[in-house]
Scaffold this motif. Structure first.
Motif, PDB file in Angstrom:
ATOM      1  N   ALA A 223      82.623 -35.622 103.674  1.00 17.71           N
ATOM      2  CA  ALA A 223      81.837 -34.405 103.486  1.00 17.71           C
ATOM      3  C   ALA A 223      82.757 -33.249 103.835  1.00 17.71           C
ATOM      4  O   ALA A 223      83.867 -33.464 104.307  1.00 17.71           O
ATOM      5  N   ASN A 224      82.316 -32.025 103.601  1.00 16.78           N
ATOM      6  CA  ASN A 224      83.176 -30.922 104.020  1.00 16.78           C
ATOM      7  C   ASN A 224      83.006 -30.679 105.515  1.00 16.78           C
ATOM      8  O   ASN A 224      82.141 -31.255 106.166  1.00 16.78           O
ATOM      9  N   ARG A 225      83.842 -29.857 106.014  1.00 21.75           N
ATOM     10  CA  ARG A 225      83.935 -29.629 107.442  1.00 21.75           C
ATOM     11  C   ARG A 225      82.588 -29.326 108.108  1.00 21.75           C
ATOM     12  O   ARG A 225      82.308 -29.775 109.212  1.00 21.75           O
ATOM     13  N   ASN A 226      81.779 -28.563 107.421  1.00 20.46           N
ATOM     14  CA  ASN A 226      80.509 -28.151 108.025  1.00 20.46           C
ATOM     15  C   ASN A 226      79.452 -29.245 108.030  1.00 20.46           C
ATOM     16  O   ASN A 226      78.578 -29.269 108.889  1.00 20.46           O
ATOM     17  N   ASP A 227      79.526 -30.126 107.045  1.00 18.15           N
ATOM     18  CA  ASP A 227      78.474 -31.129 106.916  1.00 18.15           C
ATOM     19  C   ASP A 227      78.821 -32.470 107.539  1.00 18.15           C
ATOM     20  O   ASP A 227      77.963 -33.329 107.687  1.00 18.15           O
ATOM     21  N   ILE A 228      80.078 -32.651 107.880  1.00 20.16           N
ATOM     22  CA  ILE A 228      80.532 -33.988 108.244  1.00 20.16           C
ATOM     23  C   ILE A 228      79.736 -34.580 109.406  1.00 20.16           C
ATOM     24  O   ILE A 228      79.403 -35.771 109.402  1.00 20.16           O
ATOM     25  N   GLU A 229      79.392 -33.725 110.375  1.00 17.28           N
ATOM     26  CA  GLU A 229      78.669 -34.235 111.539  1.00 17.28           C
ATOM     27  C   GLU A 229      77.297 -34.781 111.133  1.00 17.28           C
ATOM     28  O   GLU A 229      76.905 -35.889 111.504  1.00 17.28           O
ATOM     29  N   LYS A 230      76.607 -33.989 110.319  1.00 18.09           N
ATOM     30  CA  LYS A 230      75.269 -34.369 109.863  1.00 18.09           C
ATOM     31  C   LYS A 230      75.319 -35.672 109.060  1.00 18.09           C
ATOM     32  O   LYS A 230      74.540 -36.606 109.292  1.00 18.09           O
ATOM     33  N   LYS A 233      76.089 -38.617 111.273  1.00 13.27           N
ATOM     34  CA  LYS A 233      74.950 -38.968 112.129  1.00 13.27           C
ATOM     35  C   LYS A 233      73.935 -39.780 111.339  1.00 13.27           C
ATOM     36  O   LYS A 233      73.439 -40.816 111.793  1.00 13.27           O
ATOM     37  N   ASN A 234      73.674 -39.289 110.166  1.00 14.61           N
ATOM     38  CA  ASN A 234      72.741 -39.975 109.285  1.00 14.61           C
ATOM     39  C   ASN A 234      73.143 -41.424 109.059  1.00 14.61           C
ATOM     40  O   ASN A 234      72.320 -42.342 109.096  1.00 14.61           O
ATOM     41  N   TYR A 235      74.445 -41.624 108.887  1.00 14.46           N
ATOM     42  CA  TYR A 235      74.922 -42.982 108.686  1.00 14.46           C
ATOM     43  C   TYR A 235      74.734 -43.835 109.941  1.00 14.46           C
ATOM     44  O   TYR A 235      74.226 -44.958 109.878  1.00 14.46           O
ATOM     45  N   VAL A 236      75.136 -43.269 111.060  1.00 14.78           N
ATOM     46  CA  VAL A 236      75.126 -44.056 112.300  1.00 14.78           C
ATOM     47  C   VAL A 236      73.699 -44.444 112.699  1.00 14.78           C
ATOM     48  O   VAL A 236      73.458 -45.531 113.222  1.00 14.78           O
ATOM     49  N   VAL A 237      72.765 -43.543 112.426  1.00 16.62           N
ATOM     50  CA  VAL A 237      71.369 -43.833 112.753  1.00 16.62           C
ATOM     51  C   VAL A 237      70.858 -45.039 111.962  1.00 16.62           C
ATOM     52  O   VAL A 237      70.115 -45.871 112.471  1.00 16.62           O
ATOM     53  N   ASN A 238      71.301 -45.131 110.711  1.00 14.33           N
ATOM     54  CA  ASN A 238      70.745 -46.143 109.827  1.00 14.33           C
ATOM     55  C   ASN A 238      71.581 -47.408 109.654  1.00 14.33           C
ATOM     56  O   ASN A 238      71.190 -48.326 108.935  1.00 14.33           O
ATOM     57  N   ASN A 239      72.748 -47.441 110.273  1.00 15.85           N
ATOM     58  CA  ASN A 239      73.610 -48.599 110.086  1.00 15.85           C
ATOM     59  C   ASN A 239      74.244 -48.997 111.408  1.00 15.85           C
ATOM     60  O   ASN A 239      74.300 -48.207 112.343  1.00 15.85           O
ATOM     61  N   LEU A 247      89.767 -38.888 110.056  1.00 17.36           N
ATOM     62  CA  LEU A 247      91.001 -38.455 109.408  1.00 17.36           C
ATOM     63  C   LEU A 247      91.483 -37.064 109.773  1.00 17.36           C
ATOM     64  O   LEU A 247      92.560 -36.660 109.368  1.00 17.36           O
ATOM     65  N   ASP A 248      90.681 -36.307 110.482  1.00 18.86           N
ATOM     66  CA  ASP A 248      91.078 -34.937 110.792  1.00 18.86           C
ATOM     67  C   ASP A 248      90.350 -34.470 112.048  1.00 18.86           C
ATOM     68  O   ASP A 248      89.465 -35.156 112.550  1.00 18.86           O
ATOM     69  N   THR A 249      90.727 -33.301 112.518  1.00 18.40           N
ATOM     70  CA  THR A 249      90.171 -32.773 113.765  1.00 18.40           C
ATOM     71  C   THR A 249      88.660 -32.659 113.708  1.00 18.40           C
ATOM     72  O   THR A 249      87.952 -33.054 114.637  1.00 18.40           O
ATOM     73  N   ASP A 250      88.161 -32.123 112.613  1.00 19.71           N
ATOM     74  CA  ASP A 250      86.719 -31.923 112.517  1.00 19.71           C
ATOM     75  C   ASP A 250      85.967 -33.247 112.542  1.00 19.71           C
ATOM     76  O   ASP A 250      84.962 -33.399 113.235  1.00 19.71           O
ATOM     77  N   ALA A 251      86.491 -34.213 111.798  1.00 15.05           N
ATOM     78  CA  ALA A 251      85.846 -35.525 111.765  1.00 15.05           C
ATOM     79  C   ALA A 251      85.898 -36.170 113.148  1.00 15.05           C
ATOM     80  O   ALA A 251      84.942 -36.823 113.572  1.00 15.05           O
ATOM     81  N   SER A 252      87.009 -35.974 113.857  1.00 17.44           N
ATOM     82  CA  SER A 252      87.143 -36.561 115.184  1.00 17.44           C
ATOM     83  C   SER A 252      86.104 -35.971 116.137  1.00 17.44           C
ATOM     84  O   SER A 252      85.413 -36.693 116.858  1.00 17.44           O
ATOM     85  N   PHE A 253      85.999 -34.663 116.133  1.00 14.70           N
ATOM     86  CA  PHE A 253      85.002 -34.010 116.980  1.00 14.70           C
ATOM     87  C   PHE A 253      83.590 -34.465 116.601  1.00 14.70           C
ATOM     88  O   PHE A 253      82.751 -34.752 117.457  1.00 14.70           O
ATOM     89  N   ALA A 254      83.351 -34.531 115.304  1.00 14.89           N
ATOM     90  CA  ALA A 254      82.028 -34.941 114.831  1.00 14.89           C
ATOM     91  C   ALA A 254      81.688 -36.336 115.359  1.00 14.89           C
ATOM     92  O   ALA A 254      80.568 -36.592 115.817  1.00 14.89           O
ATOM     93  N   ALA A 255      82.670 -37.235 115.329  1.00 15.55           N
ATOM     94  CA  ALA A 255      82.438 -38.596 115.807  1.00 15.55           C
ATOM     95  C   ALA A 255      82.015 -38.595 117.275  1.00 15.55           C
ATOM     96  O   ALA A 255      81.043 -39.244 117.657  1.00 15.55           O
ATOM     97  N   TYR A 256      82.724 -37.828 118.089  1.00 14.50           N
ATOM     98  CA  TYR A 256      82.378 -37.747 119.512  1.00 14.50           C
ATOM     99  C   TYR A 256      80.966 -37.229 119.709  1.00 14.50           C
ATOM    100  O   TYR A 256      80.195 -37.743 120.510  1.00 14.50           O
ATOM    101  N   LYS A 257      80.682 -36.183 118.973  1.00 13.40           N
ATOM    102  CA  LYS A 257      79.380 -35.530 119.102  1.00 13.40           C
ATOM    103  C   LYS A 257      78.251 -36.507 118.760  1.00 13.40           C
ATOM    104  O   LYS A 257      77.288 -36.672 119.515  1.00 13.40           O
ATOM    105  N   VAL A 258      78.389 -37.149 117.621  1.00 14.08           N
ATOM    106  CA  VAL A 258      77.340 -38.050 117.145  1.00 14.08           C
ATOM    107  C   VAL A 258      77.154 -39.220 118.095  1.00 14.08           C
ATOM    108  O   VAL A 258      76.035 -39.551 118.495  1.00 14.08           O
TER     109      VAL A 258
END
Lengths: 332, 332
Positions: A223-230, A233-239, A247-258
DNA sequence: TTGAAAGCGCTACCAA
DNA sequence: TTGGTAGCGCTTTCAA
């Protein structure tokens, strides 16, 4: 004082001697008598004369300046690489100008255009995405034709004859995936906010290959930088999953957050390995394991190669590979 | 194809017409017949002719390029400001080159020297530390004298007549200190890895003033980037405190690290307010409250001011202030 | 409609 | 030891 910068011409008319005498005196020629030299140097200083380097470049085609042309500097990879380049160039007689292309072909071409005419002696460039897509490389060929030296790093064009310095992300990420598998993770998910970029695709391939070879199903969340977290999260909730490669800073932060929001534990429930500045990764809780591209080293290397070519006047066509390595910390 | 870039001269000899005819035709002059124009344009394209912008600049003194001269890009403040500048300039006919001074006066002067002769039309600059210390400003005066436009931002020189865009860190940090005091914190410690810099000193003053006015004792902990964590830890072990203001990214990270190692809670035991990229601060645990300097806005503003001056040909001497604000999050 | 020549700031060759 | 001049690539004025 006359308007504008002092020129040889002005000095000549002030002192009543010829322009060439001034030029020679200022360049310390032995053709000029010591006495005249002293007079001229004194007046030149008084009028704060400084040579017009561009006029000089127009003549000689060399200004002891090099250009660094990169997509961005928001990106810590390029910022660090730039730092590496500067650290090498600083110790020499050369100075540097840097141009940001924002992945635009036009900007890249414009910069080459402006600078390859007597402003700089050589280029260090990480090719923009758009240029790669369009496959329009004539600005590189023109610069080479103008006898400018080029070193490409990270984003390189194989068909252009110049020195290249690259990482082997593909290998690094497939090894990382393998290691994860060996340590009994088998639901490994890849998260990327940069799959619009070539680098992103390359890394994704490395991951998929390793997964497939282990008869595991690759899962790519992009997803793009802004949506990646959402989206993540959607994936992790359901799987269910037990590891994330970001692969990048934003995705890494998103992973921690979720992961933290869903009250899971890193690395016990889910291991995380990401791409992030080595300066920041150790400060996350838990410290993030990263794939380290050694951007500083790559920059240094590119600069050294260019300097070498500038000295020897030889244009080399060789490719140097800097291995990406896993910086193992607490998150995996 | 002849070596080097195609010039008007070459085209002229190929077509058997004069250089001036070529020049006029390529510039769409009505003096030249349509037929000749077409012929010339066609050949020019065939030979991939592109004008030498520098030779052009030598003549006209204008190239539609501006230079951004800043100390570094490792620093997220300048990186963001640069991004703001580019975002404005991108929408115009101008291009940008950027030069990094690494706080060195010599580098700053060299860059001005190189670029103020027909390469760029104007400068956006954050003055290097060394230049501020040495108080040697003649490169700015020379550029102004060469009819270049200058906009300074963040690090400005009052005595130079040009547009300036600054933050009011002093006020922001003393207000922040006050707020902390009002919410019953009274052992507030300042931590800085940048007190070798003017900015650091300014901020420290703002803090000290607020503390003194509240009859509280200012405590300033300073060290270089590598030692700051150790020095801070040593202090925290041996003293009691209930709040930390961290002046830079490194100090902010150090504060988190130390507090967490000593098993204290942020913000209950110790409140933390820091300076850090707004893109990263929300990802710390707990989210870091920051003093936001609005670097992107500052960059945008500086660029707009320069553009305005370039249009109007007028050199303004005015100072714009962008307020720093507290981004209140979870750590305070 | 086209071209010759001067000039931007500088260096280098050749002549004095 | 000094100066005149051509030329780097280009535009522009003036003449043809």
């Amino acid at each position: 004082m006359a308007k504008g910068r002092t020129t040889l011409k002005q000095l000549a008319s002030i002192l009543g001697v010829s322009i060439s005498t001034i030029s020679k005196a200022l360049n310390g020629s032995h053709e000029i008598s010591e006495k005249t030299k002293r007079r001229i140097v004194e007046i030149a200083e008084m009028y704060n004369y400084r040579p017009n380097k561009i006029a000089l470049g127009l003549k000689s085609g060399s200004t002891n300046t090099i250009a660094v042309v990169i997509p961005s500097v928001q990106n810590s990879f390029f910022a660090r690489a730039l730092y590496g380049i500067e650290s090498v160039i600083s110790d020499t007689q050369y100075s540097t100008v840097v141009c940001l292309t924002k992945e635009s072909h036009k900007k890249e071409v414009d910069n080459f255009d402006l600078l390859s005419n007597g402003v700089v002696d050589g280029f260090i460039v990480a090719v923009s995405e758009e240029t790669q897509k369009l496959k329009k490389f004539s600005h590189f060929e023109d610069a080479l034709n103008d006898e400018k030296h080029i070193v490409m790093f990270d984003r390189v064009i194989d068909s252009i004859s110049c020195t290249k310095v690259i990482t082997n992300d593909y290998k690094a990420i497939s090894e990382t995936t393998n290691n994860l598998i060996k340590s009994n993770r088998n639901q490994i998910v890849l998260v990327s906010a940069i799959n619009n970029l070539n680098v992103g695709m390359q890394r994704t391939k490395g991951y998929s290959k390793a997964m497939l070879e282990a008869k595991l199903k690759p899962v790519v969340i992009e997803a793009n930088r802004n949506d990646i977290e959402k989206v993540l999260k959607n994936y992790v909730v359901n799987n269910s999953l037990d590891a994330v490669i970001a692969l990048d800073t934003d995705a890494s932060f998103a992973a921690y957050k979720v992961v933290s929001e869903l009250k899971k534990n890193i690395p016990n429930d889910i291991a995380v390995i990401g791409y992030m500045s080595e300066r920041i990764a150790p400060y996350l809780t838990p410290e993030l394991s990263t794939i380290n591209q050694h951007s500083f080293t790559i920059g240094k290397m590119a600069a050294k190669m260019l300097l070498e070519q500038l000295e020897s006047k030889e244009n080399n066509d060789r490719t140097l590979v800097v291995d990406s390595t896993l910086s193992q910390r607490k998150s995996s």
